[in-house]
Design a protein around this motif. Structure first.
Motif, PDB file in Angstrom:
ATOM      1  N   ALA A 163      24.936 -34.213 -25.418  1.00 38.17           N
ATOM      2  CA  ALA A 163      24.633 -34.266 -23.990  1.00 38.17           C
ATOM      3  C   ALA A 163      25.905 -34.126 -23.176  1.00 38.17           C
ATOM      4  CB  ALA A 163      23.955 -35.591 -23.648  1.00 38.17           C
ATOM      5  N   THR A 164      25.812 -33.358 -22.111  1.00 42.18           N
ATOM      6  CA  THR A 164      26.929 -33.208 -21.175  1.00 42.18           C
ATOM      7  C   THR A 164      26.429 -33.490 -19.767  1.00 42.18           C
ATOM      8  OG1 THR A 164      26.492 -30.847 -20.875  1.00 42.18           O
ATOM      9  CG2 THR A 164      28.009 -31.467 -22.643  1.00 42.18           C
ATOM     10  N   ILE A 165      27.360 -33.758 -18.856  1.00 46.47           N
ATOM     11  CA  ILE A 165      27.003 -34.069 -17.474  1.00 46.47           C
ATOM     12  C   ILE A 165      26.378 -32.861 -16.784  1.00 46.47           C
ATOM     13  CG2 ILE A 165      29.265 -33.424 -16.567  1.00 46.47           C
ATOM     14  CD1 ILE A 165      26.986 -36.317 -15.368  1.00 46.47           C
ATOM     15  N   SER A 166      26.776 -31.655 -17.202  1.00 47.35           N
ATOM     16  CA  SER A 166      26.225 -30.452 -16.585  1.00 47.35           C
ATOM     17  C   SER A 166      24.749 -30.264 -16.922  1.00 47.35           C
ATOM     18  CB  SER A 166      27.016 -29.219 -17.036  1.00 47.35           C
ATOM     19  OG  SER A 166      26.947 -29.068 -18.451  1.00 47.35           O
ATOM     20  N   MET A 167      24.314 -30.887 -18.003  1.00 46.04           N
ATOM     21  CA  MET A 167      22.905 -30.746 -18.393  1.00 46.04           C
ATOM     22  C   MET A 167      21.995 -31.644 -17.556  1.00 46.04           C
ATOM     23  SD  MET A 167      23.306 -30.595 -22.551  1.00 46.04           S
ATOM     24  CE  MET A 167      21.540 -30.486 -22.749  1.00 46.04           C
ATOM     25  N   VAL A 168      22.489 -32.805 -17.169  1.00 43.34           N
ATOM     26  CA  VAL A 168      21.643 -33.752 -16.430  1.00 43.34           C
ATOM     27  C   VAL A 168      21.884 -33.714 -14.929  1.00 43.34           C
ATOM     28  CG1 VAL A 168      21.436 -35.309 -18.394  1.00 43.34           C
ATOM     29  CG2 VAL A 168      23.312 -35.624 -16.760  1.00 43.34           C
ATOM     30  N   ALA A 169      23.012 -33.114 -14.509  1.00 42.44           N
ATOM     31  CA  ALA A 169      23.339 -33.102 -13.081  1.00 42.44           C
ATOM     32  C   ALA A 169      22.267 -32.439 -12.223  1.00 42.44           C
ATOM     33  CB  ALA A 169      24.698 -32.439 -12.861  1.00 42.44           C
ATOM     34  N   PRO A 170      21.747 -31.249 -12.599  1.00 43.78           N
ATOM     35  CA  PRO A 170      20.728 -30.627 -11.750  1.00 43.78           C
ATOM     36  C   PRO A 170      19.469 -31.481 -11.606  1.00 43.78           C
ATOM     37  CG  PRO A 170      21.655 -29.022 -13.253  1.00 43.78           C
ATOM     38  CD  PRO A 170      22.152 -30.358 -13.697  1.00 43.78           C
ATOM     39  N   GLY A 171      19.010 -32.051 -12.716  1.00 42.92           N
ATOM     40  CA  GLY A 171      17.783 -32.857 -12.657  1.00 42.92           C
ATOM     41  C   GLY A 171      17.956 -34.103 -11.814  1.00 42.92           C
ATOM     42  N   ILE A 172      19.101 -34.771 -11.963  1.00 44.17           N
ATOM     43  CA  ILE A 172      19.344 -35.970 -11.160  1.00 44.17           C
ATOM     44  C   ILE A 172      19.546 -35.605  -9.692  1.00 44.17           C
ATOM     45  CG2 ILE A 172      20.971 -37.869 -10.793  1.00 44.17           C
ATOM     46  CD1 ILE A 172      21.415 -37.985 -13.776  1.00 44.17           C
ATOM     47  N   SER A 173      20.211 -34.486  -9.435  1.00 43.40           N
ATOM     48  CA  SER A 173      20.445 -34.054  -8.056  1.00 43.40           C
ATOM     49  C   SER A 173      19.133 -33.751  -7.337  1.00 43.40           C
ATOM     50  CB  SER A 173      21.356 -32.820  -8.037  1.00 43.40           C
ATOM     51  OG  SER A 173      22.621 -33.120  -8.568  1.00 43.40           O
ATOM     52  N   GLU A 174      18.236 -33.018  -7.998  1.00 44.52           N
ATOM     53  CA  GLU A 174      16.950 -32.715  -7.372  1.00 44.52           C
ATOM     54  C   GLU A 174      16.125 -33.969  -7.159  1.00 44.52           C
ATOM     55  OE1 GLU A 174      13.927 -31.652 -11.062  1.00 44.52           O
ATOM     56  OE2 GLU A 174      15.314 -30.096 -10.380  1.00 44.52           O
ATOM     57  N   ALA A 175      16.295 -34.934  -8.067  1.00 47.43           N
ATOM     58  CA  ALA A 175      15.566 -36.187  -7.908  1.00 47.43           C
ATOM     59  C   ALA A 175      16.079 -36.973  -6.712  1.00 47.43           C
ATOM     60  CB  ALA A 175      15.703 -37.025  -9.183  1.00 47.43           C
ATOM     61  N   LEU A 176      17.403 -36.981  -6.519  1.00 45.64           N
ATOM     62  CA  LEU A 176      17.973 -37.721  -5.399  1.00 45.64           C
ATOM     63  C   LEU A 176      17.632 -37.076  -4.055  1.00 45.64           C
ATOM     64  CD1 LEU A 176      21.471 -38.664  -6.871  1.00 45.64           C
ATOM     65  CD2 LEU A 176      19.472 -40.137  -6.562  1.00 45.64           C
ATOM     66  N   ILE A 177      17.380 -35.776  -4.059  1.00 45.79           N
ATOM     67  CA  ILE A 177      16.966 -35.114  -2.823  1.00 45.79           C
ATOM     68  C   ILE A 177      15.653 -35.714  -2.328  1.00 45.79           C
ATOM     69  CG2 ILE A 177      16.130 -32.935  -1.855  1.00 45.79           C
ATOM     70  CD1 ILE A 177      18.153 -31.474  -3.520  1.00 45.79           C
ATOM     71  N   ALA A 178      14.766 -36.067  -3.238  1.00 57.87           N
ATOM     72  CA  ALA A 178      13.488 -36.674  -2.844  1.00 57.87           C
ATOM     73  C   ALA A 178      13.705 -38.002  -2.120  1.00 57.87           C
ATOM     74  CB  ALA A 178      12.600 -36.877  -4.069  1.00 57.87           C
ATOM     75  N   THR A 179      14.656 -38.798  -2.620  1.00 55.39           N
ATOM     76  CA  THR A 179      14.967 -40.059  -1.943  1.00 55.39           C
ATOM     77  C   THR A 179      15.544 -39.801  -0.559  1.00 55.39           C
ATOM     78  OG1 THR A 179      15.383 -41.234  -4.015  1.00 55.39           O
ATOM     79  CG2 THR A 179      16.383 -42.132  -2.035  1.00 55.39           C
ATOM     80  N   ALA A 180      16.452 -38.837  -0.457  1.00 61.91           N
ATOM     81  CA  ALA A 180      17.040 -38.506   0.844  1.00 61.91           C
ATOM     82  C   ALA A 180      15.975 -38.038   1.831  1.00 61.91           C
ATOM     83  CB  ALA A 180      18.107 -37.420   0.668  1.00 61.91           C
ATOM     84  N   MET A 181      15.033 -37.234   1.367  1.00 58.40           N
ATOM     85  CA  MET A 181      13.964 -36.757   2.249  1.00 58.40           C
ATOM     86  C   MET A 181      13.050 -37.902   2.671  1.00 58.40           C
ATOM     87  SD  MET A 181      13.056 -33.103   0.440  1.00 58.40           S
ATOM     88  CE  MET A 181      11.895 -32.613   1.713  1.00 58.40           C
ATOM     89  N   GLY A 182      12.837 -38.860   1.758  1.00 62.58           N
ATOM     90  CA  GLY A 182      12.037 -40.034   2.112  1.00 62.58           C
ATOM     91  C   GLY A 182      12.687 -40.833   3.223  1.00 62.58           C
ATOM     92  N   LEU A 183      14.006 -41.017   3.131  1.00 58.73           N
ATOM     93  CA  LEU A 183      14.727 -41.735   4.181  1.00 58.73           C
ATOM     94  C   LEU A 183      14.746 -40.934   5.481  1.00 58.73           C
ATOM     95  CD1 LEU A 183      17.754 -43.094   2.104  1.00 58.73           C
ATOM     96  CD2 LEU A 183      15.740 -44.353   2.891  1.00 58.73           C
ATOM     97  N   PHE A 184      14.875 -39.621   5.364  1.00 58.71           N
ATOM     98  CA  PHE A 184      14.874 -38.763   6.552  1.00 58.71           C
ATOM     99  C   PHE A 184      13.552 -38.854   7.301  1.00 58.71           C
ATOM    100  CE2 PHE A 184      14.043 -34.667   8.615  1.00 58.71           C
ATOM    101  CZ  PHE A 184      15.175 -34.558   9.418  1.00 58.71           C
ATOM    102  N   ALA A 185      12.464 -39.006   6.572  1.00 59.98           N
ATOM    103  CA  ALA A 185      11.157 -39.149   7.215  1.00 59.98           C
ATOM    104  C   ALA A 185      10.943 -40.565   7.752  1.00 59.98           C
ATOM    105  CB  ALA A 185      10.041 -38.783   6.231  1.00 59.98           C
ATOM    106  N   ALA A 186      11.468 -41.562   7.028  1.00 60.40           N
ATOM    107  CA  ALA A 186      11.169 -42.953   7.371  1.00 60.40           C
ATOM    108  C   ALA A 186      11.979 -43.468   8.550  1.00 60.40           C
ATOM    109  CB  ALA A 186      11.401 -43.843   6.153  1.00 60.40           C
ATOM    110  N   ILE A 187      13.272 -43.175   8.599  1.00 60.73           N
ATOM    111  CA  ILE A 187      14.150 -43.785   9.604  1.00 60.73           C
ATOM    112  C   ILE A 187      13.729 -43.462  11.032  1.00 60.73           C
ATOM    113  CG2 ILE A 187      16.513 -43.804  10.500  1.00 60.73           C
ATOM    114  CD1 ILE A 187      17.479 -43.580   7.595  1.00 60.73           C
ATOM    115  N   PRO A 188      13.490 -42.181  11.391  1.00 62.63           N
ATOM    116  CA  PRO A 188      13.036 -41.921  12.767  1.00 62.63           C
ATOM    117  C   PRO A 188      11.691 -42.564  13.075  1.00 62.63           C
ATOM    118  CG  PRO A 188      13.779 -39.896  11.708  1.00 62.63           C
ATOM    119  CD  PRO A 188      13.677 -40.928  10.639  1.00 62.63           C
ATOM    120  N   ALA A 189      10.804 -42.600  12.079  1.00 60.17           N
ATOM    121  CA  ALA A 189       9.484 -43.197  12.303  1.00 60.17           C
ATOM    122  C   ALA A 189       9.592 -44.686  12.586  1.00 60.17           C
ATOM    123  CB  ALA A 189       8.578 -42.947  11.098  1.00 60.17           C
ATOM    124  N   VAL A 190      10.469 -45.382  11.851  1.00 57.03           N
ATOM    125  CA  VAL A 190      10.649 -46.827  12.068  1.00 57.03           C
ATOM    126  C   VAL A 190      11.257 -47.092  13.438  1.00 57.03           C
ATOM    127  CG1 VAL A 190      11.928 -48.857  11.299  1.00 57.03           C
ATOM    128  CG2 VAL A 190      10.803 -47.385   9.621  1.00 57.03           C
TER     129      VAL A 190
END
Length: 225
Positions: A163-190
């Motif tokens: 296993a190398t970091i380059s193998m898991v970086a894309p999957g973790i990065s795309e996953a973290l985008i979902a969290t960022a989008m959740g916060l982007f939707a939630a903060i203005p609404a709150v």
């Protein structure tokens, strides 16, 4: 950032579940922003109409002509105008009937105003529950997408010898985008929900105070005229 880790590439290459989560959050954000702008305009108009009506109401020596102008107006009544129209209309109708005590006339006018007030409260609170829902659930929806994406990354990691970091970086990065989008939707609404809830509460208190003040005036009409 390299091309392989660009935001567009990460979103397009994400798993179907993560993409659906992202789409849901984008739609929630778009709808909530639309409601934020419309709600802001509605509350601004309601406060302006309340200011204008109170100025006319307290300047009027006789409420009869004011009622005639309001009831004959072509624009749609709302807020204090609607409460005043409902109360005075019921007061005048009951007062014309024989055998009804002043207390019953006043009670009927107050009941009419309270019914209209409750309808105005429902109108003012429209869409607030949606903003509250978006604000409270969007981070968890985004977190679900993150967990799912990280889970897929580790599942793929278990199928290789080294296993190398380059193998898991894309999957973790795309996953973290979902969290960022959740916060982007939630903060203005709150923020919008808290702001609008305070504005609506102040406006409701203003309407409620007007009902009490108008009831006092009708009390004098009922018992002394």
């Amino acid at each position: 950032m390299s091309a392989d880790l660009s935001y567009t590439h990460l979103i397009l290459e994400a798993s179907l579940v993560v993409q659906l989560v992202m789409l849901m959050l984008v739609l929630a954000s778009v709808v909530s922003w639309s409601m934020i702008f419309s709600k802001r305009l509605m509350l601004k108009r309601a406060n302006r109409d309340a200011d204008n009506f109170e100025e006319r109401f307290w300047a009027a020596e006789d409420l009869g002509p004011l009622y005639s102008r309001i009831s004959g107006s072509r624009h749609k009544l709302s807020g204090m105008e609607k409460i005043f129209e409902a109360g005075f209309k019921e007061f005048a109708r009951l007062r014309k009937q024989e055998g009804i005590s002043p207390a019953a006339v006043l009670e009927g006018a107050q009941r009419g105003m309270r019914i209209t007030l409750n309808r105005e409260i429902d109108y003012l609170e429209t869409n607030l529950s949606f903003l509250a829902t978006v604000g409270s659930t969007s981070p968890y929806i985004g977190l679900f997408g993150t967990v799912w994406g990280i889970m897929n990354s580790f599942r793929a990691l278990g199928q290789v010898q080294q296993a190398t970091i380059s193998m898991v970086a894309p999957g973790i990065s795309e996953a973290l985008i979902a969290t960022a989008m959740g916060l982007f939707a939630a903060i203005p609404a709150v923020i919008a929900y808290n702001r609008f809830s305070n504005d609506v509460e102040r406006l409701i208190n203003r309407y409620d105070t007007f009902v009490d003040e108008f009831s006092s005036i009708l009390h004098r009409y009922a018992y002394h005229k």
